[in-house]
Design a protein around this motif. Structure first.
Motif, short mmCIF file in Angstrom:
data_model
loop_
_atom_site.label_atom_id
_atom_site.label_comp_id
_atom_site.label_asym_id
_atom_site.label_seq_id
_atom_site.Cartn_x
_atom_site.Cartn_y
_atom_site.Cartn_z
N UNK A 166 14.96 3.18 -11.61
CA UNK A 166 14.63 2.08 -10.70
C UNK A 166 13.25 1.39 -11.16
N UNK A 167 13.21 0.15 -11.13
CA UNK A 167 11.89 -0.43 -10.93
C UNK A 167 11.80 -1.48 -9.87
N UNK A 168 11.03 -1.21 -9.00
CA UNK A 168 10.79 -1.71 -7.51
C UNK A 168 9.56 -2.87 -7.43
N UNK A 169 10.23 -3.97 -7.30
CA UNK A 169 9.21 -5.12 -7.51
C UNK A 169 9.05 -5.58 -6.01
N UNK A 170 8.07 -5.35 -5.32
CA UNK A 170 8.05 -5.52 -3.57
C UNK A 170 6.75 -6.47 -3.61
N UNK A 171 6.91 -7.73 -2.84
CA UNK A 171 5.95 -8.57 -2.22
C UNK A 171 5.19 -7.81 -1.38
N UNK A 172 4.01 -7.28 -1.47
CA UNK A 172 3.33 -6.60 -0.27
C UNK A 172 1.76 -6.65 -0.33
N UNK A 173 1.04 -6.55 0.75
CA UNK A 173 -0.18 -6.47 0.87
C UNK A 173 -0.88 -5.22 -0.22
N UNK A 174 -1.63 -5.34 -0.98
CA UNK A 174 -1.93 -4.12 -1.91
C UNK A 174 -2.64 -3.13 -1.20
N UNK A 175 -3.15 -3.27 0.13
CA UNK A 175 -3.71 -2.38 0.92
C UNK A 175 -2.70 -1.29 1.45
N UNK A 176 -1.26 -1.73 1.54
CA UNK A 176 -0.15 -0.80 2.07
C UNK A 176 0.67 -0.18 1.02
N UNK A 177 0.34 -0.26 -0.13
CA UNK A 177 1.22 0.15 -1.30
C UNK A 177 1.11 1.81 -1.02
N UNK A 178 -0.11 2.40 -0.92
CA UNK A 178 -0.11 3.78 -0.63
C UNK A 178 1.00 4.39 0.62
N UNK A 179 0.83 3.44 1.52
CA UNK A 179 1.70 3.64 2.82
C UNK A 179 3.18 3.64 2.18
N UNK A 180 3.50 2.63 1.60
CA UNK A 180 4.90 2.49 1.20
C UNK A 180 5.31 3.54 0.21
N UNK A 181 4.46 4.09 -0.73
CA UNK A 181 4.79 5.19 -1.47
C UNK A 181 4.99 6.34 -0.62
N UNK A 182 4.19 6.64 0.32
CA UNK A 182 4.37 7.80 0.82
C UNK A 182 5.73 7.94 2.00
N UNK A 183 5.70 6.74 2.74
CA UNK A 183 6.86 6.72 3.69
C UNK A 183 8.18 6.63 2.87
#
Length: 347
Positions: free
Chosen positions: A179-196
């Motif tokens: 899978x390739x995941x393309x998510x519009x997101x604030x760059x400051x939250x990418x680590x949180x997204x990856x962890x959760x």
């Protein structure tokens, strides 16, 4: 979530007013007034909006309108929006993008990402510790160290993280896809997204890395700031350029970049989101034999993005995140059955 800007629409062609309302609604704008010039001039209380959109078939037919606006508002007035093409066409989606660019020149960034609420929704989804379904006996478990031949692009924006989490949690381990995941997101939250997103799941998120090959079971997150594509031998590489369009990662461009290397072995699922990102590239992929699926409106936090793709007529399935996962498993199972049957007939 920040309060959305308010606008007024003045157009003397009913269809143009309707299309402008539809388009600005996709961007999350509140329309406080929509009507022809005569209705505005006769309106009992002048609407206080952040911007006026004015498009007239012939400005000479409404000489009083411009003086009236100057007398009653200090809000910017955007004139001369091109007539909208037919709904659901590529030209219409490009027209919407041009309109968005013009609006943002006056109002600043419009498609605000409700990232904090998205992360709260994702955390609630991650607290569901349901067991993933078992892999079908018809599907041979895939080697996680083997590069994936089939790639599914998961495109999402507002409301997308929890939907993608639910989708992944309903997949059995061992599927022969990446899978390739393309998510519009604030760059400051990418680590949180990856962890959760990695909690309680067989499919854990990985940030894109130079030279990476997407293997079975990988969910590779496209970075926000710069565009990524594939080398001729199938490894990820950063172009060093920003993604085209107003928001990163561009789902349209991510689809095109994956399809350039994987051709009809690139497929897409468009989840909850605002705007129409994905609606330009998805029909091109469909023409080449790719599968295009969307999350259904009722289960979306915001359905503008999947609804735009649905309007193109190129989608083959629509459902909740759980139903999308079940359909993917059925599709892979059918492919395995056909492959086994072909091998038996060739023996």
């Amino acid at each position: 979530m920040a309060e959305r800007p308010t606008i007024g629409i003045v157009a003397d062609v009913v269809l143009q007013r309707h299309r402008l309302q539809e388009a600005t609604g996709k961007f999350g704008l509140d329309v406080l007034f929509s009507g022809d010039p005569e209705r505005l001039i006769g309106y009992p209380a002048f609407p206080e909006v952040a911007l006026w959109l004015v498009t007239l078939k012939d400005e000479a037919d409404h000489p009083a309108l411009f003086d009236y606006l100057l007398e009653h508002t200090d809000a910017p007035v955007l004139f001369g929006v091109d007539p909208a093409p037919a709904a659901g066409t590529i030209d219409c989606f490009r027209w919407e993008r041009r309109l968005l660019n013009k609006l943002e020149q006056q109002l600043g960034r419009i498609e605000q990402l409700d990232t904090a609420n998205d992360m709260e929704d994702l955390a609630r989804a991650a607290s569901d510790t349901r067991n993933a379904p078992a892999l079908s006996n018809w599907i041979t478990p895939a080697d996680t160290d083997t590069p994936a031949r089939e790639i599914w692009v998961l495109g999402a924006s507002l409301g997308g993280p929890a939907a993608v989490k639910t989708f992944l949690d309903h997949l059995p381990p061992g599927l022969p896809v990446g899978f390739v995941y393309a998510q519009h997101i604030d760059n400051n939250f990418t680590n949180v997204l990856t962890r959760i997103l990695g909690r309680h799941a067989h499919y854990q998120l990985k940030p894109a890395a130079e030279g990476m090959r997407i293997c079975h079971g990988d969910v590779v997150l496209m970075p926000v700031e710069q565009e990524w594509t594939f080398t001729s031998n199938g490894t990820l590489t950063c172009t060093g350029k920003p993604w085209p369009g107003p928001y990163g990662p561009s789902i349209d461009q991510a689809l095109l970049n994956v399809a350039e290397h994987f051709s009809k072995r690139c497929h897409a699922i468009i989840f909850s989101g605002m705007g129409n990102d994905g609606a330009i590239a998805a029909p091109r992929l469909h023409e080449n034999g790719s599968r295009i699926w969307v999350q259904n409106s009722a289960s979306c936090g915001n359905s503008s993005m999947p609804d735009s793709v649905l309007a193109t007529g190129c989608t083959g399935f629509s459902g909740t995140p759980a139903q999308l996962a079940a359909e993917l498993v059925r599709t892979i199972e059918n492919q395995c059955l056909l492959k086994n049957r072909h091998q038996r007939d060739s023996a």
